[in-house]
Write an enzyme that holds these catalytic residues in place. Sequence first.
Site, PDB file in Angstrom:
ATOM      1  N   TYR A 146       0.868  -1.187   0.000  1.00 59.17           N
ATOM      2  CA  TYR A 146       0.000   0.000   0.000  1.00 59.17           C
ATOM      3  C   TYR A 146       0.891   1.219   0.000  1.00 59.17           C
ATOM      4  O   TYR A 146       1.833   1.302   0.797  1.00 59.17           O
ATOM      5  CB  TYR A 146      -0.893  -0.001   1.235  1.00 59.17           C
ATOM      6  CG  TYR A 146      -1.804   1.204   1.349  1.00 59.17           C
ATOM      7  CD1 TYR A 146      -1.574   2.187   2.312  1.00 59.17           C
ATOM      8  CD2 TYR A 146      -2.891   1.376   0.503  1.00 59.17           C
ATOM      9  CE1 TYR A 146      -2.396   3.300   2.423  1.00 59.17           C
ATOM     10  CE2 TYR A 146      -3.728   2.490   0.605  1.00 59.17           C
ATOM     11  CZ  TYR A 146      -3.466   3.445   1.567  1.00 59.17           C
ATOM     12  OH  TYR A 146      -4.286   4.543   1.673  1.00 59.17           O
ATOM     13  N   ASP A 238       9.422   2.895  -0.706  1.00 60.22           N
ATOM     14  CA  ASP A 238       8.397   3.578   0.088  1.00 60.22           C
ATOM     15  C   ASP A 238       8.670   3.279   1.562  1.00 60.22           C
ATOM     16  O   ASP A 238       8.295   2.237   2.074  1.00 60.22           O
ATOM     17  CB  ASP A 238       7.001   3.093  -0.322  1.00 60.22           C
ATOM     18  CG  ASP A 238       5.922   3.805   0.490  1.00 60.22           C
ATOM     19  OD1 ASP A 238       4.719   3.580   0.209  1.00 60.22           O
ATOM     20  OD2 ASP A 238       6.271   4.549   1.416  1.00 60.22           O
ATOM     21  N   LYS A 266       4.649   9.850   8.234  1.00 58.14           N
ATOM     22  CA  LYS A 266       4.459   9.384   9.610  1.00 58.14           C
ATOM     23  C   LYS A 266       5.472   9.974  10.599  1.00 58.14           C
ATOM     24  O   LYS A 266       5.362  11.133  10.984  1.00 58.14           O
ATOM     25  CB  LYS A 266       4.448   7.845   9.620  1.00 58.14           C
ATOM     26  CG  LYS A 266       3.242   7.263   8.822  1.00 58.14           C
ATOM     27  CD  LYS A 266       3.216   5.770   8.850  1.00 58.14           C
ATOM     28  CE  LYS A 266       2.234   5.214   7.859  1.00 58.14           C
ATOM     29  NZ  LYS A 266       0.838   5.158   8.330  1.00 58.14           N
TER      30      LYS A 266
HETATM   31  P1  KE4 Z   1      -0.794   8.560   4.223  1.00 56.36           P
HETATM   32  O1  KE4 Z   1      -1.331   9.201   2.945  1.00 56.36           O
HETATM   33  O2  KE4 Z   1      -1.865   7.744   4.934  1.00 56.36           O
HETATM   34  O3  KE4 Z   1      -0.086   9.546   5.133  1.00 56.36           O
HETATM   35  O4  KE4 Z   1       0.364   7.536   3.783  1.00 56.36           O
HETATM   36  C1  KE4 Z   1       0.074   6.538   2.841  1.00 56.36           C
HETATM   37  C2  KE4 Z   1       1.056   5.398   3.002  1.00 56.36           C
HETATM   38  C3  KE4 Z   1       2.101   5.296   2.094  1.00 56.36           C
HETATM   39  N1  KE4 Z   1       3.006   4.297   2.186  1.00 56.36           N
HETATM   40  C4  KE4 Z   1       2.924   3.368   3.175  1.00 56.36           C
HETATM   41  C5  KE4 Z   1       3.948   2.275   3.231  1.00 56.36           C
HETATM   42  C6  KE4 Z   1       1.875   3.428   4.136  1.00 56.36           C
HETATM   43  O5  KE4 Z   1       1.796   2.484   5.098  1.00 56.36           O
HETATM   44  C7  KE4 Z   1       0.934   4.462   4.055  1.00 56.36           C
HETATM   45  C8  KE4 Z   1      -0.232   4.595   5.027  1.00 56.36           C
HETATM   46  N2  KE4 Z   1      -0.372   3.545   6.005  1.00 56.36           N
HETATM   47  C9  KE4 Z   1      -1.705   3.298   6.487  1.00 56.36           C
HETATM   48  C10 KE4 Z   1      -1.642   2.192   7.547  1.00 56.36           C
HETATM   49  N3  KE4 Z   1      -1.125   0.981   7.067  1.00 56.36           N
HETATM   50  C11 KE4 Z   1      -2.341   4.539   7.049  1.00 56.36           C
HETATM   51  C12 KE4 Z   1      -3.529   4.289   7.961  1.00 56.36           C
HETATM   52  C13 KE4 Z   1      -4.783   4.791   7.325  1.00 56.36           C
HETATM   53  O6  KE4 Z   1      -4.972   4.614   6.089  1.00 56.36           O
HETATM   54  O7  KE4 Z   1      -5.608   5.351   8.083  1.00 56.36           O
END
Ligand code: KE4
Length: 421
Positions: A146, A238, A266
């Site tokens: 993801y 990533d 994060k």
């Molecule tokens: P954000 O757009 O949510 O800040 O980041 C996206 C993203 C990009 N790359 C990786 C490896 C990530 O894990 C994420 C976002 N992680 C999820 C939890 N696995 C965010 C939680 C959510 O969607 O509320």
Amino acid sequence: MTQSHEYSEKLWKEALHYLPGGVNSPVRAFRGVGGTPFFTQRAKGSHLWDVDGNEYIDYVCSWGPMILGHAHPKVVRAVQEAARDGTSFGTPNPREVRLAQLVCEAFPSIQKVRFVNSGTEATMSAIRLARGFTKRDKIVKFEGCYHGHADALLVKAGSGGATFDVPDSAGVPADFARNTVTLPLNDFTAVDAVNWREIACVIIEPIPANMGLIPLKSGFLEKLRKLTQESGALLILDEVISGFRIARGGAQELYGIQADLTTLGKIIGGGLPVGAFGGRADVMDMLAPVGPVYQAGTLSGNPLAMAAGIATLEELSQAGTYEKLERLTTTLCDEWKKIVKGHHVRIGSLFCTFFTDRDVVDYASAKTSDTKRYGRFFHGMLERGVYLAPSQFEVGFVSLAHTEADIEQTLRAATEAVRAL
Ligand code: KE4
């Protein structure tokens, strides 16, 4: 422990009226585990308190950012001081330069970096930059990984895609997805079958943590590095989860591999909205205003978010930080795997138990997990004051604020929750 959830239930009804599914991010809705989510009133260190006063040991840590623990005094003070001087200028400001320096010092592969407001913005922009630099359209990603919710990446995606079985989101035009080649994770044959000369970039989580936690097979990342080097495709790592989590220099420090582009998020925002993408100067200088690849953002480099990120990264650079995280996580996981039946994975301060007796090496094998049983276990833990990720396809995070007492309570709760299963 009888918990009341009266006020959370009341808020939930209101939230459902105004917000789709009652949430601003799907995984928070507890659909992966059933039941009604609690509303957090406040957090401190490794603990959360909900609006009914129930206390939880927190292993979600806001999905990764809160590696120091919640409301760390140095982070709170930094944000308060920044706020007193104004919350956004829309001009260059000294804090964005300082945070950029801290990121570049930690990641040798990052010669230049640009801040954005989320991990999604970071990966979306990195893809556009790779396409602009290579003048190629196709990208490669891996099933179950993801990278946020940009159209090109919402193809066989993990996290919420895996939790709700919508790995291919509605609303993404077919001809967008056509340029995204999706391969099974850890599949060397599939990787060899790609015509890399037509590929702009491959993006991968070097520590896949969005379909549960699945380590890359040895040599897999090296293979991608070699194939991209030979073909002129860019390697995008990533590190939104792994950056400053697995090590100060992320998985790249662990594997000794340098990416062409890295995405971060994060932890670097210390709990405020920050994402970043960075890498080779010759690639990054393709970005406006220097080059022809456009990317912009009103709140990018926001002084409060930069202040929280600076305080967090400076605190993480203290000696012994990652050794302490390792020690705490080892104490937890060594006992945990004796109590909870399943396929256990632990990498640094990330941990995950797949409720399956199969070996888990990719998205398909992760999906053999018994999500109903996971849901019952999740609630058994929550009732005993321990908050795990509300989805089998996420991971647990240990912070520097977790204590031996937290771990003892967690293991006691796990013993009782498993018995109650
Ligand atoms: P954000 O757009 O949510 O800040 O980041 C996206 C993203 C990009 N790359 C990786 C490896 C990530 O894990 C994420 C976002 N992680 C999820 C939890 N696995 C965010 C939680 C959510 O969607 O509320």
